[in-house]
Design a protein around this motif. Structure first.
Motif, PDB file in Angstrom:
ATOM      1  N   LEU A 456      59.740 108.008  62.706  1.00 40.64           N
ATOM      2  CA  LEU A 456      59.123 108.715  63.831  1.00 40.64           C
ATOM      3  C   LEU A 456      57.829 109.397  63.408  1.00 40.64           C
ATOM      4  N   GLU A 457      57.831 110.002  62.218  1.00 41.67           N
ATOM      5  CA  GLU A 457      56.605 110.654  61.737  1.00 41.67           C
ATOM      6  C   GLU A 457      55.497 109.627  61.526  1.00 41.67           C
ATOM      7  N   LYS A 458      55.851 108.471  60.985  1.00 43.43           N
ATOM      8  CA  LYS A 458      54.848 107.418  60.773  1.00 43.43           C
ATOM      9  C   LYS A 458      54.288 106.926  62.098  1.00 43.43           C
ATOM     10  N   LEU A 459      55.154 106.827  63.100  1.00 42.68           N
ATOM     11  CA  LEU A 459      54.722 106.377  64.425  1.00 42.68           C
ATOM     12  C   LEU A 459      53.721 107.357  65.028  1.00 42.68           C
ATOM     13  N   GLU A 460      54.009 108.649  64.941  1.00 48.21           N
ATOM     14  CA  GLU A 460      53.084 109.648  65.475  1.00 48.21           C
ATOM     15  C   GLU A 460      51.794 109.700  64.669  1.00 48.21           C
ATOM     16  N   LYS A 461      51.905 109.509  63.352  1.00 50.72           N
ATOM     17  CA  LYS A 461      50.716 109.549  62.499  1.00 50.72           C
ATOM     18  C   LYS A 461      49.767 108.401  62.827  1.00 50.72           C
ATOM     19  N   ILE A 462      50.309 107.236  63.120  1.00 47.39           N
ATOM     20  CA  ILE A 462      49.471 106.085  63.479  1.00 47.39           C
ATOM     21  C   ILE A 462      48.687 106.392  64.752  1.00 47.39           C
ATOM     22  N   ALA A 463      49.345 106.981  65.754  1.00 48.23           N
ATOM     23  CA  ALA A 463      48.662 107.287  67.016  1.00 48.23           C
ATOM     24  C   ALA A 463      47.624 108.388  66.826  1.00 48.23           C
ATOM     25  N   ASP A 464      47.930 109.389  66.004  1.00 51.23           N
ATOM     26  CA  ASP A 464      46.984 110.494  65.789  1.00 51.23           C
ATOM     27  C   ASP A 464      45.714 110.036  65.087  1.00 51.23           C
ATOM     28  N   GLY A 465      45.753 108.895  64.423  1.00 47.82           N
ATOM     29  CA  GLY A 465      44.592 108.432  63.678  1.00 47.82           C
ATOM     30  C   GLY A 465      43.491 107.849  64.535  1.00 47.82           C
ATOM     31  N   PHE A 466      43.709 107.674  65.828  1.00 50.53           N
ATOM     32  CA  PHE A 466      42.696 107.094  66.699  1.00 50.53           C
ATOM     33  C   PHE A 466      41.847 108.210  67.325  1.00 50.53           C
ATOM     34  N   ARG A 467      40.603 107.881  67.564  1.00 48.06           N
ATOM     35  CA  ARG A 467      39.665 108.851  68.120  1.00 48.06           C
ATOM     36  C   ARG A 467      39.999 109.135  69.586  1.00 48.06           C
ATOM     37  N   GLY A 468      39.923 110.415  69.954  1.00 50.20           N
ATOM     38  CA  GLY A 468      40.194 110.814  71.331  1.00 50.20           C
ATOM     39  C   GLY A 468      41.628 111.217  71.580  1.00 50.20           C
ATOM     40  N   VAL A 469      42.533 110.983  70.604  1.00 52.02           N
ATOM     41  CA  VAL A 469      43.941 111.340  70.777  1.00 52.02           C
ATOM     42  C   VAL A 469      44.120 112.820  70.455  1.00 52.02           C
ATOM     43  N   THR A 470      44.710 113.555  71.387  1.00 51.92           N
ATOM     44  CA  THR A 470      44.942 114.989  71.157  1.00 51.92           C
ATOM     45  C   THR A 470      46.374 115.251  70.680  1.00 51.92           C
ATOM     46  N   LYS A 471      47.341 114.580  71.284  1.00 49.87           N
ATOM     47  CA  LYS A 471      48.736 114.765  70.893  1.00 49.87           C
ATOM     48  C   LYS A 471      49.463 113.426  71.002  1.00 49.87           C
ATOM     49  N   ALA A 472      50.485 113.257  70.154  1.00 45.22           N
ATOM     50  CA  ALA A 472      51.311 112.048  70.207  1.00 45.22           C
ATOM     51  C   ALA A 472      52.766 112.458  69.986  1.00 45.22           C
ATOM     52  N   TYR A 473      53.658 111.941  70.848  1.00 42.07           N
ATOM     53  CA  TYR A 473      55.069 112.289  70.757  1.00 42.07           C
ATOM     54  C   TYR A 473      55.887 110.999  70.719  1.00 42.07           C
ATOM     55  N   ALA A 474      56.731 110.860  69.686  1.00 45.13           N
ATOM     56  CA  ALA A 474      57.668 109.734  69.596  1.00 45.13           C
ATOM     57  C   ALA A 474      58.958 110.161  70.288  1.00 45.13           C
ATOM     58  N   ILE A 475      59.365 109.431  71.324  1.00 48.97           N
ATOM     59  CA  ILE A 475      60.561 109.762  72.093  1.00 48.97           C
ATOM     60  C   ILE A 475      61.458 108.540  72.190  1.00 48.97           C
ATOM     61  N   GLN A 476      62.599 108.728  72.852  1.00 51.62           N
ATOM     62  CA  GLN A 476      63.570 107.632  73.044  1.00 51.62           C
ATOM     63  C   GLN A 476      63.970 107.008  71.714  1.00 51.62           C
ATOM     64  N   ALA A 477      64.235 107.882  70.712  1.00 56.84           N
ATOM     65  CA  ALA A 477      64.662 107.423  69.380  1.00 56.84           C
ATOM     66  C   ALA A 477      63.643 106.469  68.767  1.00 56.84           C
ATOM     67  N   GLY A 478      62.370 106.700  69.034  1.00 60.03           N
ATOM     68  CA  GLY A 478      61.334 105.861  68.444  1.00 60.03           C
ATOM     69  C   GLY A 478      61.041 104.600  69.214  1.00 60.03           C
TER      70      GLY A 478
END
Length: 531
Positions: A456-478
């Motif tokens: 889950l942390e890796k999933l959120e980290k991948i999304a946070d690495g893109f420009r313009g992303v303010t927050k990312a939440y992994a839900i539904q057990a990933g």
């Protein structure tokens, strides 16, 4: 009227003489008759004038009604004409559309016919080419066969033996060499296996236990009860620990009270007793009255309710699967499987899934699906009491099912579903296959908590690495990640592109079961304060 007045005045004067009276009477009669006649003629003329006036007015009114009727008839005629023209125009338009559609279909059909004719011509040409090539290949094959026969005859003359004799000698020599090499290889493999097999098996088992045992034991033997505040821990312990000792004696579960904020851990290997302890402790905390007598009362009530829940769970799963006529004790044992896990997999759900798979395969192969589902549902029944009896769960389950009068085919499937003995019926083979399918499918057995959190942390980290992303939440057990973006930097079109980029990066950098849904949310907010 004047004549009547004169006649009346003269009559008074002449009444004195009889003849005069008679003449006067005749004159009066004639005057009266004349006056009456003139009055009648006057009335008749008045009546005729009135009649003529009425007739004239009637004619005028009739003429007026006639003109109104003619106008109304003309109006209705014009309306009917307009309606008819509209309907005619609509029908003409519809006919025009239909004609156009039919023309298009006719053109499409003509094009398709042309294409089919062209394809048919191509197929005919190809068929002719294939026939020509087949003839050429046949001729070449015949020539090759002739050459091979000539070559074989030449070799037979040189070697002094026939082809069959040469084949037999060659096969005998090859067979002897293969047997000798195979025997040497088998002996070598056996020696290596005897020398290194025991050591390698121990290393593999040790490594597997080292990696998985600790996490598995922690995850499957503890329950956490949330507390409203830290003061509740002291009330659970009680004076000199009398409350916690009474609770542990009543439930058979260890209560661990540590530095974890507002939480108490219940530890025990019996999942049913642990569930009873969890429910009892939650009720005690909610009630607030915690003392030994109250603890025993709540635990007893929770045990009674748990027995009812277990029975209901067994009845529900038998109803869902469509297996009827089970012994009440078997139904209770099925309900106990709801609180039993194996490698993180719920045993009751596993049994239900095996029953469905076995029944489906049996239906496809022409076997009895109801018997197959019964065997699949009961194949792990021994796990309900395997911690209370000696032996494997397959043997324990076989003994239980035999005690409660189950079908011999079901007994055999239970005892052989882990290949402990030789299978003798197709139902047993189907249960083995369904058991393997249910246990080995992706997501059936739970991953460790550490691996899950890291993913889950890796999933959120991948999304946070893109420009313009303010927050990312992994839900539904990933299985889903929701991404909030800055509306000034990411447009609507860019949001769709960003979702695709993140999905592709997740595919390339992350391993996960199933699929991950990527949701990019872009919103504009206008905030103002009234003072």
């Amino acid at each position: 009227m004047i004549a009547q007045t004169i006649a009346q005045s003269s009559a008074v004067e002449l009444l004195q003489h009889p003849i005069t009276s008679l003449v006067v009477g005749v004159l009066i009669f004639l005057l009266g008759w004349y006056a009456h006649r003139r009055a009648s003629e006057s009335k008749l003329m008045s009546t005729e004038k009135l009649a003529e006036k009425i007739i004239t007015e009637a004619k005028k009114e009739a003429e007026t009604h006639k003109r109104e009727a003619v106008l109304e008839a003309k109006d209705q005629w014009y309306k009917a004409k307009e309606s008819f023209e509209r309907e005619t125009q609509a029908r003409k338009s519809e006919l025009g559309r239909l004609e156009k559609r039919f023309s298009e279909r006719e053109a499409n059909l003509n094009r398709k016919v042309d294409i089919l004719d062209k394809k048919e011509g191509d197929l005919r040409r190809r068929e002719r080419d294939v026939n020509i090539k087949e003839k050429e290949y046949g001729e070449k094959e015949r020539q090759l066969k002739v050459l091979m026969e000539e070559e074989n005859k030449r070799l037979e003359r040189i070697a002094g033996m026939t082809t069959d004799e040469a084949k037999q000698i060659l096969m005998t020599n090859l067979e002897a060499e293969a047997r000798s090499a195979a025997a040497q290889r088998i002996r070598q493999i056996k020696e290596d296996a005897e020398r290194t097999g025991d050591r390698e098996a121990k290393e593999i088992l040790t490594l597997a236990i080292q990696r998985c045992a600790a996490d598995h034991v922690v995850e499957s033997t503890v329950s956490v009860v949330d507390l409203p505040n830290e003061e509740m821990k002291g009330r659970i312990i009680g004076r000199e620990g009398r409350n916690i000792r009474a609770f542990e004696m009543a439930t058979g579960i260890d209560v661990i009270i540590d530095d974890t904020p507002e939480a108490v851990i219940l530890s025990g290997f019996d999942p049913i007793r642990r569930e009873i302890a969890r429910v009892s402790l939650e009720r005690l905390v909610s009630d607030g009255r915690i003392h030994p007598a109250r603890i025993e009362e709540i635990v007893t009530k929770a045990q009674t309710e748990m027995e009812e829940k277990i029975r209901e769970a067994g009845e529900q799963v038998s109803l869902d699967v469509g297996v009827h006529g089970l012994h009440p004790e078997l139904i209770k044992l099925l309900g106990r499987l709801k609180y039993r896990t194996s490698y993180g997999q719920n045993v009751l759900q596993h049994a239900k899934e095996v029953a469905f798979l076995t029944g489906t395969m049996a239906s496809q192969l022409g076997f009895d699906p109801s018997l197959a589902k019964r065997a699949g549902l009961l194949h792990d029944i021994g796990k309900a009491v395997d911690h209370e009896a000696e032996g494997t769960h397959a043997q324990i389950g076989n003994d239980l099912a035999q005690r409660y009068g189950e079908n011999p085919a079901v007994l055999h499937a239970i005892s052989t579903h882990h290949s402990d003995t030789v299978t003798e019926s197709p139902i047993s083979v189907l249960v083995q296959a369904a058991d393997a399918l249910s246990s080995a499918r992706p997501g059936a057995r739970r991953e460790t908590l550490e691996t899950y959190v890291k993913r889950l942390e890796k999933l959120e980290k991948i999304a946070d690495g893109f420009r313009g992303v303010t927050k990312a939440y992994a839900i539904q057990a990933g299985r889903e990640i929701r991404i909030m973006v800055e509306h000034k930097e990411v447009t609507d079109d860019k949001a769709e592109e960003l979702a695709g980029d993140i999905a592709r990066k997740v595919e390339s950098e992350l391993e996960y079961p199933g699929q991950v849904k990527v949701v990019v949310i872009r919103e504009t907010r206008a905030v103002e304060y009234a003072k």
